[in-house]
Design an enzyme around this catalytic site. Structure first.
Site, PDB file in Angstrom:
ATOM      1  N   GLU A  27     -13.070  54.249  38.303  1.00 51.14           N
ATOM      2  CA  GLU A  27     -13.496  55.330  39.200  1.00 51.14           C
ATOM      3  C   GLU A  27     -13.574  56.654  38.446  1.00 51.14           C
ATOM      4  OE1 GLU A  27     -15.196  54.613  42.120  1.00 51.14           O
ATOM      5  OE2 GLU A  27     -13.391  53.507  42.639  1.00 51.14           O
ATOM      6  N   GLY A 128     -22.403  55.930  54.336  1.00 55.01           N
ATOM      7  CA  GLY A 128     -21.320  56.866  54.063  1.00 55.01           C
ATOM      8  C   GLY A 128     -19.940  56.226  54.040  1.00 55.01           C
ATOM      9  N   ALA A 129     -19.863  54.892  53.969  1.00 55.31           N
ATOM     10  CA  ALA A 129     -18.559  54.223  53.910  1.00 55.31           C
ATOM     11  C   ALA A 129     -18.178  53.908  52.472  1.00 55.31           C
ATOM     12  CB  ALA A 129     -18.586  52.941  54.737  1.00 55.31           C
ATOM     13  N   ASP A 178     -24.238  52.392  40.990  1.00 54.33           N
ATOM     14  CA  ASP A 178     -24.589  51.770  42.267  1.00 54.33           C
ATOM     15  C   ASP A 178     -25.857  50.924  42.143  1.00 54.33           C
ATOM     16  OD1 ASP A 178     -22.500  53.340  42.996  1.00 54.33           O
ATOM     17  OD2 ASP A 178     -23.648  54.677  44.309  1.00 54.33           O
ATOM     18  N   TYR A 230     -15.721  66.878  43.489  1.00 57.69           N
ATOM     19  CA  TYR A 230     -16.415  66.064  42.482  1.00 57.69           C
ATOM     20  C   TYR A 230     -16.861  66.951  41.311  1.00 57.69           C
ATOM     21  CZ  TYR A 230     -20.066  62.911  40.621  1.00 57.69           C
ATOM     22  OH  TYR A 230     -20.852  62.112  39.818  1.00 57.69           O
TER      23      TYR A 230
HETATM   24  P1  ADP Z   1     -23.720  55.917  50.868  1.00 59.71           P
HETATM   25  O1  ADP Z   1     -22.319  56.038  50.382  1.00 59.71           O
HETATM   26  O2  ADP Z   1     -23.809  55.006  52.052  1.00 59.71           O
HETATM   27  O3  ADP Z   1     -24.679  55.565  49.773  1.00 59.71           O
HETATM   28  P2  ADP Z   1     -25.270  58.309  50.797  1.00 59.71           P
HETATM   29  O4  ADP Z   1     -25.110  59.648  51.426  1.00 59.71           O
HETATM   30  O5  ADP Z   1     -25.364  58.236  49.328  1.00 59.71           O
HETATM   31  O6  ADP Z   1     -24.123  57.370  51.376  1.00 59.71           O
HETATM   32  O7  ADP Z   1     -26.615  57.644  51.342  1.00 59.71           O
HETATM   33  C1  ADP Z   1     -26.813  57.532  52.734  1.00 59.71           C
HETATM   34  C2  ADP Z   1     -28.239  57.947  53.077  1.00 59.71           C
HETATM   35  O8  ADP Z   1     -29.157  56.914  52.662  1.00 59.71           O
HETATM   36  C3  ADP Z   1     -28.466  58.084  54.565  1.00 59.71           C
HETATM   37  O9  ADP Z   1     -28.067  59.356  55.034  1.00 59.71           O
HETATM   38  C4  ADP Z   1     -29.972  57.886  54.635  1.00 59.71           C
HETATM   39  O10 ADP Z   1     -30.646  59.063  54.252  1.00 59.71           O
HETATM   40  C5  ADP Z   1     -30.229  56.830  53.563  1.00 59.71           C
HETATM   41  N1  ADP Z   1     -30.228  55.479  54.157  1.00 59.71           N
HETATM   42  C6  ADP Z   1     -29.348  54.484  53.917  1.00 59.71           C
HETATM   43  N2  ADP Z   1     -29.656  53.371  54.629  1.00 59.71           N
HETATM   44  C7  ADP Z   1     -30.766  53.675  55.346  1.00 59.71           C
HETATM   45  C8  ADP Z   1     -31.587  52.970  56.311  1.00 59.71           C
HETATM   46  N3  ADP Z   1     -31.292  51.724  56.677  1.00 59.71           N
HETATM   47  N4  ADP Z   1     -32.634  53.627  56.843  1.00 59.71           N
HETATM   48  C9  ADP Z   1     -32.913  54.888  56.487  1.00 59.71           C
HETATM   49  N5  ADP Z   1     -32.187  55.599  55.611  1.00 59.71           N
HETATM   50  C10 ADP Z   1     -31.135  55.023  55.042  1.00 59.71           C
HETATM   51 MG    MG Z   2     -24.897  56.726  48.021  1.00 62.16          MG
END
Ligand code: ADP
Ligand code: MG
Length: 388
Positions: A27, A128-129, A178, A230
């Site tokens: 990490e 966001g998880a 990722d 960060y």
């Molecule tokens: P994570 O940790 O889940 O990657 P991020 O903030 O990096 O969180 O990315 C999440 C963003 O990715 C969402 O706010 C959206 O903009 C986009 N996203 C993820 N999955 C989808 C989906 N199924 N449809 C549309 N947008 C998505």
């Molecule tokens: Mg992300």
């Protein structure tokens, strides 16, 4: 909107899926040119795609009504915003990077033969998880575009395309972990990635055979200072490297810690110690998996959490409680995962104790008056692929 035909009237040509990921260990090592060890998981983002006879990309998602469009002739990060930037950004990033690998004269020439597409997005990766729903979306788009536009490129190349899209089209300063996990992952395996050379090796985990299961405990904690934290941690690592006279902390290892402690102030030393010991823990995890199997990696996960909590100081009370409770209830190892200041923890548990560990964590959170966490098992799965 529930499916492709609700939104588009083009004919469907195929579906592509890409997984989210969990980082098992390693990490904040990515931007220090170090080692990470993520696995692709059995939660995926799927895109259903139709071929157009013009040069428009059009995207829709179950996330919201409406659709977004952009011409392949007008791809511009400045004009991209919101979730569609993850998809349009991949097309733009391909245009930026392809000329070099294919020996083409310009970005425009790279996609000059590409046709437009209608794209419908659905996903089982929670946003966001800490499971990287963003990379899942990028990588589904990347493998789809590569196939439909007949681009002869490697998965490593597509990972770098995903990173460029996320950095410059979305505007998130992330590493390449990722996308590498989402593209290179394999069932029952994790991806041992050297973030300096970008060499990647798929390492068998054997969790199932050992009757182990990996639980994700999403605390739902989001801290406003996560981005600031960060940036500050990155700066500390750069400062530590500069004071130690090396380009990056990757150029040091645990044998350099005595010298580091004599040169660095206490806070910088502890930040550096986390990175150097975490790199070593990734190497030890890979070696331990090979020699003693997955039942022996627990102490490395536990030590990683202590290092993030005490040296890197990126944990929060909810994550500490999730980890400690899992350990007390029988997890063989547990740690927070992801950037920190909230998000999720992981616990490696004997399958027979899975429900007991979940129940203990739920009880502990209720007793502490914390928001109820979401707990679910994940399994290491194949990287991005065509579904049908
Ligand atoms: P994570 O940790 O889940 O990657 P991020 O903030 O990096 O969180 O990315 C999440 C963003 O990715 C969402 O706010 C959206 O903009 C986009 N996203 C993820 N999955 C989808 C989906 N199924 N449809 C549309 N947008 C998505
Ligand atoms: Mg992300």
């Amino acid at each position: 909107m529930t499916d492709f035909s609700d939104v588009f009237d083009t004919e469907m040509v195929g579906r592509w899926a890409a997984p989210g990921r969990v980082n098992l260990i390693g990490e904040h090592t990515d931007y220090n040119d170090g080692f990470v060890f993520p696995m692709a998981i059995d939660r995926t983002t799927t895109i259903t795609v139709g071929r157009r006879d013009d040069r428009l990309l059009r995207v829709a998602s179950t996330f919201e009504d409406g659709l977004h469009e952009m011409s392949l002739d007008a791809l511009d990060p400045e004009a991209m915003s919101g979730w569609s930037a993850y998809v349009f950004g991949i097309a733009w990033a391909l245009g930026q990077k392809l000329p070099e690998v294919l020996g083409l004269p310009s970005a425009a020439s790279a996609l000059s033969g590409a046709m437009g597409l209608d794209i419908f997005v659905e996903s089982s990766v929670p946003v966001g998880a800490g499971l990287s729903s963003s990379a899942a979306l990028e990588c589904a788009a990347a493998v789809c575009f590569a196939e439909l536009w007949s681009l002869d490129v490697t998965r490593q190349f597509l990972a770098s395309v995903g990173q460029l899209a996320e950095n410059d089209a979305v505007g998130a300063p992330t590493g390449i972990m990722d996308q590498s996990a989402s593209l290179l992952g394999q069932a029952d395996s994790a991806v041992f990635l050297d973030c300096r050379s970008l060499d990647a090796e798929v390492i068998g985990l054997g969790f199932g055979v050992a009757s182990l299961e990996l639980l994700v405990i999403d605390t739902h904690v989001e801290h406003a200072h996560a981005t600031g934290g960060y940036v500050e941690r990155r700066a500390s690592c750069e400062k530590g490297a500069a004071l130690m006279g090396v380009p990056s902390l990757r150029d040091l290892d645990v044998d350099d810690l005595p010298r580091a402690s004599s040169i660095l102030d206490d806070v910088t030393f502890r930040r550096v110690r986390h990175i150097l010991t975490e790199n070593q823990r990734v190497l030890d995890t890979v070696r331990t998996l090979r020699t003693n199997g997955p039942g022996a990696i627990g102490p490395l996960l536990d030590a990683s959490h202590v290092s993030m909590r005490d040296d890197f100081e990126i944990s929060v009370p909810e994550l500490d409680l999730a980890v400690a409770t899992s350990q007390d209830a029988g997890a063989i190892g547990a740690r927070m995962t992801g950037g920190g200041f909230g998000g999720a923890a992981i616990a490696l548990v004997p399958t027979a104790l899975r429900d007991a560990v979940s129940a203990a964590v739920l009880d502990a959170f209720a007793a502490a008056d914390y928001r109820e966490p979401t707990i679910f098992a994940v399994h290491a799965a194949d990287g991005a692929h065509r579904v049908d």
